[in-house]
Scaffold this motif. Sequence first.
Motif, PDB file in Angstrom:
ATOM      1  N   SER A 149     -13.299   4.145   6.343  1.00  0.00           N
ATOM      2  CA  SER A 149     -14.411   3.282   6.816  1.00  0.00           C
ATOM      3  C   SER A 149     -15.135   2.143   6.197  1.00  0.00           C
ATOM      4  CB  SER A 149     -15.709   4.476   7.302  1.00  0.00           C
ATOM      5  OG  SER A 149     -16.165   4.652   6.103  1.00  0.00           O
ATOM      6  N   ASP A 150     -14.937   2.019   4.865  1.00  0.00           N
ATOM      7  CA  ASP A 150     -15.662   0.714   4.446  1.00  0.00           C
ATOM      8  C   ASP A 150     -14.272  -0.147   4.180  1.00  0.00           C
ATOM      9  OD1 ASP A 150     -14.269   2.170   2.257  1.00  0.00           O
ATOM     10  OD2 ASP A 150     -16.216   2.379   1.067  1.00  0.00           O
ATOM     11  N   TYR A 151     -13.004   0.155   4.329  1.00  0.00           N
ATOM     12  CA  TYR A 151     -11.813  -0.485   3.932  1.00  0.00           C
ATOM     13  C   TYR A 151     -11.645  -0.748   2.650  1.00  0.00           C
ATOM     14  CZ  TYR A 151     -11.106  -1.963   8.614  1.00  0.00           C
ATOM     15  OH  TYR A 151     -10.720  -1.787  10.237  1.00  0.00           O
ATOM     16  N   ASN A 152     -12.503   0.251   1.782  1.00  0.00           N
ATOM     17  CA  ASN A 152     -11.743   0.044   0.226  1.00  0.00           C
ATOM     18  C   ASN A 152     -10.885   1.035  -0.125  1.00  0.00           C
ATOM     19  OD1 ASN A 152     -13.744  -1.725  -0.540  1.00  0.00           O
ATOM     20  ND2 ASN A 152     -15.538  -0.199  -0.617  1.00  0.00           N
ATOM     21  N   GLU A 153     -10.121   1.748   0.804  1.00  0.00           N
ATOM     22  CA  GLU A 153      -9.097   2.581   0.403  1.00  0.00           C
ATOM     23  C   GLU A 153      -7.840   2.206   1.693  1.00  0.00           C
ATOM     24  OE1 GLU A 153     -10.133   6.498  -1.527  1.00  0.00           O
ATOM     25  OE2 GLU A 153     -11.719   6.068   0.132  1.00  0.00           O
ATOM     26  N   LEU A 154      -7.030   1.656   1.333  1.00  0.00           N
ATOM     27  CA  LEU A 154      -5.965   1.354   2.337  1.00  0.00           C
ATOM     28  C   LEU A 154      -4.669   1.823   1.577  1.00  0.00           C
ATOM     29  CD1 LEU A 154      -6.731  -2.470   2.777  1.00  0.00           C
ATOM     30  CD2 LEU A 154      -7.377  -0.606   4.159  1.00  0.00           C
ATOM     31  N   LEU A 155      -3.904   2.667   2.562  1.00  0.00           N
ATOM     32  CA  LEU A 155      -2.559   3.359   2.049  1.00  0.00           C
ATOM     33  C   LEU A 155      -1.805   3.546   3.017  1.00  0.00           C
ATOM     34  CD1 LEU A 155      -1.414   5.000  -0.558  1.00  0.00           C
ATOM     35  CD2 LEU A 155      -2.210   7.117   0.545  1.00  0.00           C
ATOM     36  N   SER A 156      -0.513   3.367   2.930  1.00  0.00           N
ATOM     37  CA  SER A 156       0.619   3.408   3.836  1.00  0.00           C
ATOM     38  C   SER A 156       1.050   4.826   3.942  1.00  0.00           C
ATOM     39  CB  SER A 156       1.654   2.498   3.394  1.00  0.00           C
ATOM     40  OG  SER A 156       2.882   2.944   4.298  1.00  0.00           O
ATOM     41  N   ILE A 157       1.051   5.514   5.164  1.00  0.00           N
ATOM     42  CA  ILE A 157       1.375   6.730   5.325  1.00  0.00           C
ATOM     43  C   ILE A 157       2.829   7.107   5.564  1.00  0.00           C
ATOM     44  CG2 ILE A 157       1.118   8.476   7.013  1.00  0.00           C
ATOM     45  CD1 ILE A 157      -1.342   7.643   7.668  1.00  0.00           C
ATOM     46  N   VAL A 158       3.822   5.978   5.808  1.00  0.00           N
ATOM     47  CA  VAL A 158       5.070   5.907   5.730  1.00  0.00           C
ATOM     48  C   VAL A 158       5.803   5.528   4.521  1.00  0.00           C
ATOM     49  CG1 VAL A 158       5.320   5.769   8.141  1.00  0.00           C
ATOM     50  CG2 VAL A 158       5.406   3.750   6.885  1.00  0.00           C
ATOM     51  N   TYR A 159       6.882   6.066   4.164  1.00  0.00           N
ATOM     52  CA  TYR A 159       7.458   5.532   2.755  1.00  0.00           C
ATOM     53  C   TYR A 159       8.499   4.466   3.216  1.00  0.00           C
ATOM     54  CZ  TYR A 159       9.553   5.701  -1.861  1.00  0.00           C
ATOM     55  OH  TYR A 159       9.684   5.220  -3.039  1.00  0.00           O
ATOM     56  N   ILE A 160       7.841   3.150   3.279  1.00  0.00           N
ATOM     57  CA  ILE A 160       8.554   2.169   3.570  1.00  0.00           C
ATOM     58  C   ILE A 160      10.030   1.564   2.935  1.00  0.00           C
ATOM     59  CG2 ILE A 160       7.168   0.116   2.243  1.00  0.00           C
ATOM     60  CD1 ILE A 160       7.389  -0.866   5.619  1.00  0.00           C
ATOM     61  N   ASN A 161       9.742   2.064   1.834  1.00  0.00           N
ATOM     62  CA  ASN A 161      11.313   1.915   0.915  1.00  0.00           C
ATOM     63  C   ASN A 161      12.437   2.716   1.300  1.00  0.00           C
ATOM     64  OD1 ASN A 161       9.867  -0.068  -0.606  1.00  0.00           O
ATOM     65  ND2 ASN A 161       9.087   1.328  -1.863  1.00  0.00           N
ATOM     66  N   ARG A 162      12.024   3.899   2.216  1.00  0.00           N
ATOM     67  CA  ARG A 162      13.299   4.440   2.818  1.00  0.00           C
ATOM     68  C   ARG A 162      13.717   4.159   4.184  1.00  0.00           C
ATOM     69  NH1 ARG A 162      12.843  10.376  -0.105  1.00  0.00           N
ATOM     70  NH2 ARG A 162      12.659   9.472  -2.231  1.00  0.00           N
TER      71      ARG A 162
ATOM     72  N   THR B  87       0.767  -1.212  -0.043  1.00  0.00           N
ATOM     73  CA  THR B  87       0.012   0.020   0.136  1.00  0.00           C
ATOM     74  C   THR B  87       0.824   1.264   0.090  1.00  0.00           C
ATOM     75  OG1 THR B  87      -0.066  -0.064   2.516  1.00  0.00           O
ATOM     76  CG2 THR B  87      -2.101  -1.121   1.089  1.00  0.00           C
ATOM     77  N   ASN B  88       2.015   1.099  -0.323  1.00  0.00           N
ATOM     78  CA  ASN B  88       3.144   2.281  -0.261  1.00  0.00           C
ATOM     79  C   ASN B  88       2.677   3.217  -1.455  1.00  0.00           C
ATOM     80  OD1 ASN B  88       5.336   3.355   1.178  1.00  0.00           O
ATOM     81  ND2 ASN B  88       6.402   3.093  -0.669  1.00  0.00           N
ATOM     82  N   ASP B  89       2.639   2.666  -2.489  1.00  0.00           N
ATOM     83  CA  ASP B  89       2.406   3.427  -3.756  1.00  0.00           C
ATOM     84  C   ASP B  89       1.044   3.647  -4.388  1.00  0.00           C
ATOM     85  OD1 ASP B  89       5.530   4.227  -3.853  1.00  0.00           O
ATOM     86  OD2 ASP B  89       5.804   2.242  -4.701  1.00  0.00           O
ATOM     87  N   GLN B  90       0.326   2.721  -3.855  1.00  0.00           N
ATOM     88  CA  GLN B  90      -1.154   2.703  -4.533  1.00  0.00           C
ATOM     89  C   GLN B  90      -1.968   2.323  -3.313  1.00  0.00           C
ATOM     90  OE1 GLN B  90      -1.519  -0.622  -7.233  1.00  0.00           O
ATOM     91  NE2 GLN B  90       0.250  -1.656  -6.282  1.00  0.00           N
ATOM     92  N   VAL B  91      -3.298   2.999  -3.752  1.00  0.00           N
ATOM     93  CA  VAL B  91      -4.391   2.668  -2.825  1.00  0.00           C
ATOM     94  C   VAL B  91      -4.734   1.409  -3.126  1.00  0.00           C
ATOM     95  CG1 VAL B  91      -6.797   3.483  -2.125  1.00  0.00           C
ATOM     96  CG2 VAL B  91      -4.885   5.143  -2.671  1.00  0.00           C
ATOM     97  N   LEU B  92      -5.229   0.466  -2.077  1.00  0.00           N
ATOM     98  CA  LEU B  92      -5.734  -0.792  -2.402  1.00  0.00           C
ATOM     99  C   LEU B  92      -7.061  -0.979  -1.509  1.00  0.00           C
ATOM    100  CD1 LEU B  92      -2.639  -3.047  -2.354  1.00  0.00           C
ATOM    101  CD2 LEU B  92      -3.572  -2.121  -4.383  1.00  0.00           C
ATOM    102  N   SER B  93      -7.988  -2.005  -2.198  1.00  0.00           N
ATOM    103  CA  SER B  93      -9.037  -2.182  -1.316  1.00  0.00           C
ATOM    104  C   SER B  93      -8.669  -3.297  -0.526  1.00  0.00           C
ATOM    105  CB  SER B  93     -10.241  -2.734  -2.267  1.00  0.00           C
ATOM    106  OG  SER B  93      -9.795  -3.815  -3.125  1.00  0.00           O
TER     107      SER B  93
END
Length: 82
Positions: free
Chosen positions: A67-80, A25-31
């Motif tokens: 709220s519906d879990y259809n948008e999940l996104l990492s807030i931290v840039y994990i690759n760094r 979920t680092n570079d894209q929003v996933l359901s």
Amino acid sequence: YYNLKTINTLDFEKESMEWFILDQTNDQVLSFDCLFDRCVENFTTTKNELRDTIIELRKEKLMYVSSDYNELLSIVYINRII
């Protein structure tokens, strides 16, 4: 950090599901369903286990979760972080 003091430290193994979720979920929003499909290819997990893990990551302020879990996104840039 708060006032230059560490207030919380988290450790994840690169092979952990937590790391995988943040990476996916680092570079894209996933359901939720899309993320679940990716997780079961790499881990033995259930939807309830995945949801619990996402909730924990959200509590630690590492993920945005709609709220519906259809948008999940990492807030931290994990690759760094490595």
